[in-house]
Write a protein that holds these residues in place. Structure first.
Motif, mmCIF file in Angstrom:
data_model
loop_
_atom_site.group_PDB
_atom_site.id
_atom_site.type_symbol
_atom_site.label_atom_id
_atom_site.label_comp_id
_atom_site.label_asym_id
_atom_site.label_seq_id
_atom_site.Cartn_x
_atom_site.Cartn_y
_atom_site.Cartn_z
ATOM 1 N N SER A 1 -10.574 48.996 62.247
ATOM 2 C CA SER A 1 -10.118 50.331 62.629
ATOM 3 C C SER A 1 -8.744 50.610 62.024
ATOM 4 O O SER A 1 -8.449 51.733 61.618
ATOM 5 N N ASP A 2 -7.919 49.570 61.908
ATOM 6 C CA ASP A 2 -6.640 49.741 61.195
ATOM 7 C C ASP A 2 -6.886 50.234 59.775
ATOM 8 O O ASP A 2 -6.205 51.114 59.277
ATOM 9 N N LEU A 3 -7.888 49.615 59.148
ATOM 10 C CA LEU A 3 -8.185 49.973 57.770
ATOM 11 C C LEU A 3 -8.654 51.406 57.672
ATOM 12 O O LEU A 3 -8.285 52.140 56.768
ATOM 13 N N LYS A 4 -9.465 51.789 58.641
ATOM 14 C CA LYS A 4 -9.941 53.165 58.664
ATOM 15 C C LYS A 4 -8.758 54.109 58.746
ATOM 16 O O LYS A 4 -8.666 55.088 58.019
ATOM 17 N N ASN A 5 -7.840 53.776 59.655
ATOM 18 C CA ASN A 5 -6.652 54.605 59.792
ATOM 19 C C ASN A 5 -5.895 54.673 58.486
ATOM 20 O O ASN A 5 -5.458 55.741 58.062
ATOM 21 N N ALA A 6 -5.763 53.501 57.855
ATOM 22 C CA ALA A 6 -5.038 53.468 56.590
ATOM 23 C C ALA A 6 -5.711 54.397 55.598
ATOM 24 O O ALA A 6 -5.056 55.146 54.891
ATOM 25 N N LYS A 7 -7.042 54.347 55.580
ATOM 26 C CA LYS A 7 -7.769 55.179 54.631
ATOM 27 C C LYS A 7 -7.554 56.661 54.950
ATOM 28 O O LYS A 7 -7.322 57.473 54.060
ATOM 29 N N GLU A 8 -7.590 56.978 56.250
ATOM 30 C CA GLU A 8 -7.356 58.369 56.628
ATOM 31 C C GLU A 8 -5.958 58.800 56.229
ATOM 32 O O GLU A 8 -5.744 59.910 55.746
#
Ligand SMILES: *[C@@H]1O[C@H](CO)[C@@H](O)[C@H](O)[C@H]1NC(C)=O
Ligand SMILES: *[C@@H]1O[C@H](CO)[C@@H](O)[C@H](O)[C@H]1NC(C)=O
Ligand SMILES: *[C@@H]1O[C@H](CO)[C@@H](O)[C@H](O)[C@H]1NC(C)=O
Ligand SMILES: *[C@@H]1O[C@H](CO)[C@@H](O)[C@H](O)[C@H]1NC(C)=O
Ligand SMILES: *[C@@H]1O[C@H](CO)[C@@H](O)[C@H](O)[C@H]1NC(C)=O
Ligand SMILES: [Ca+2]
Length: 440
Positions: free
Chosen positions: A142-149
């Motif tokens: 989910s951190d990565l998702k946030n980073a991507k967003e």
């Protein structure tokens, strides 16, 4: 007024002329030569400004190549790594469960008369670790998702900020993945070593025959530097290694040796994977074996070098781990101590830590316009490209041309070589590992 130049990544910003005044105060942060040089768009004042009026500006707009795609592909790579870690966790979880079931079976009274020391409670401890790890993996994705967003968001915005944040995200994600990888590995080790059916029951009668690396042979009193057979992972096969029982108390498993140029180190991925050469002379042990050895215990790395003037120096790293083939044998190397200098972490731009393995036929390096392995004739954890390369060509004396010999960038006097002049080589090089907590 002195000429100033800015670098913008967005054509939208180019239109917003008024922003230039605000941008003026921010140029400090992009003075970094590297960033500026790599920037495709330039906006320059001609330097002839009228008082209070506007300055004439020149805009040079090459075909607009934005830097983002490269960064995006990094994120994508990381996604893949996380996916793989997830799968590993699942496999481990399942094998832990299987293990526990087998253990329960074998503890049934009267079955074979063997008792295991309470594997039940150990199994539970492992379960908790698996759960912890799972939630860690979930958090990371989910951190990565946030980073991507965040990146998506930034893409359409002021672009200098974007660059800065991208670098942060990259190193943050890298360290997260490294942590997770080592967590998975330590769990993997625990899981296999606590599986009663595999180790405590089956191998108990021959337990003294399982040696994970050279330090175990040292512990039982072996003192001659020789070839021994080791089994770093009881689930996997055993293989032969050369043990150095003399240096710094002994117990070292040798991973690589160069002595006389008798083995060609210009090899492809497949050869570096399985290993090549002669264990008593020159060889590369093999990335799969190095992975298994460094996975089974926390290891330190020692590098010994000798030049043709008879100068001998060494480098010691307090951590050494090589990931599996799926993770492209990524290198993790700890803090330096020693006399030869820290060539593996030479500078911000030449740093071999956390780099993937590259061979002439497999480009995993950080050099965008070519393959460092092809150019420097070896397999190594290239950056873009190198401050160390112990698998370079063996030269029996000084040489000219591409610096593709055995190289250690912090060696005394080595940086004085002129670009077209002679380059010095090394007579001997050796890489070896020993468990961090081993006391000779
Ligand atoms: C530039 O930034 C500094 C601190 O970031 C601030 O103190 C200063 O007032 C700014 N100057 C201008 C001209 O905006
Ligand atoms: C990785 O682990 C170390 C020690 O276990 C910790 O200090 C560090 O903050 C961790 N890094 C991240 C990004 O979680
Ligand atoms: C080493 O192997 C490479 C690739 O096969 C070959 O091009 C090169 O000539 C060899 N070097 C020597 C010294 O045999
Ligand atoms: C043995 O280790 C190799 C190299 O890491 C790996 O590819 C293979 O899957 C392992 N085999 C088993 C049975 O664990
Ligand atoms: C480096 O190694 C030497 C000799 O083993 C030791 O005395 C010293 O404390 C070490 N330094 C660090 C920073 O670990
Ligand atoms: Ca490349």
């Amino acid at each position: 007024m002195k000429p100033v130049s800015w670098c913008w990544l967005s054509s939208a910003v180019l239109a917003a002329f008024s922003l230039l005044v605000a941008g003026n105060n921010e140029t400090e942060e992009i003075k970094d030569e590297r960033i500026r040089d790599s920037c495709p768009v330039r906006l320059e004042s001609s330097g002839k400004c009228e008082e209070g009026g506007e300055c004439p500006y020149q805009v040079s707009l090459p075909p607009l190549t934005i830097q983002l795609p490269r960064q995006f592909s990094r994120i994508e790579e990381v996604f893949k790594e996380v996916q793989n870690l997830k799968e590993m966790v699942n496999t481990l979880k399942k094998s832990c469960q299987d293990c526990k079931l087998q253990a329960d079976d074998s503890r049934a009274p009267g079955r074979n008369g063997l008792l295991s020391p309470s594997p039940g409670s150990l199994g539970e401890a492992d379960d908790n670790r698996v759960q912890e790890l799972e939630s860690e993996v979930n958090k990371l994705s989910s951190d990565l998702k946030n980073a991507k967003e965040e990146i998506d968001l930034l893409q359409g915005r002021l672009e200098k900020l974007n660059l800065v944040n991208m670098n942060n995200i990259e190193s943050y994600v890298d360290s997260k993945v490294a942590n997770l990888t080592s967590a998975v590995n330590s769990l993997d080790g625990k899981c296999s070593s606590k599986c009663p059916i595999q180790e405590e029951i089956q191998s108990r009668p021959v337990q003294h025959l399982i040696y994970k690396d050279c330090s175990d042979y040292h512990t039982i009193g072996k003192r001659s530097s020789e070839i021994y057979r080791v089994t770093p992972d009881p689930k996997n096969s055993s293989f032969e290694v050369f043990c150095d029982m003399e240096t710094m108390g002994g117990g070292w498993t040798v991973l690589q040796a160069r002595l006389d140029g008798s083995t060609n180190f210009t090899r492809m991925w497949r050869d570096y994977k399985v290993g090549f050469g002669n264990l008593r002379r020159e060889f590369w042990l093999g990335n799969d074996k190095i992975h298994l050895l460094t996975k089974s215990k926390d290891m330190i790395l020692r590098i010994d070098l000798e030049d043709f003037n008879g100068v001998k120096l060494y480098a010691l790293y307090d951590q050494f781990y090589v990931a599996n083939e799926f993770l492209r044998y990524r290198l993790h190397v700890g803090n330096y101590n020693g006399t030869a200098g820290d060539a593996l972490h030479f500078s911000k731009h030449y740093n071999h830590d956390m780099k993937f393995f590259t061979t002439p036929d497999r480009d995993n390096d950080r050099y965008p316009s070519g393959n460092c392995g092809l150019y420097y004739s070896s397999g190594w954890w290239f950056d873009a490209c190198l401050s160390a390369n112990l698998n370079g060509k063996y030269y029996h004396q000084k040489y000219r041309g591409v610096r593709n010999g055995i190289f250690w960038g912090t060696w005394p006097g080595i940086s004085e070589a002129q670009p077209g002049g002679y380059k010095s080589s090394f007579k001997e090089a050796k890489m070896m590992i020993r468990p961090k907590h081993f006391k000779p």
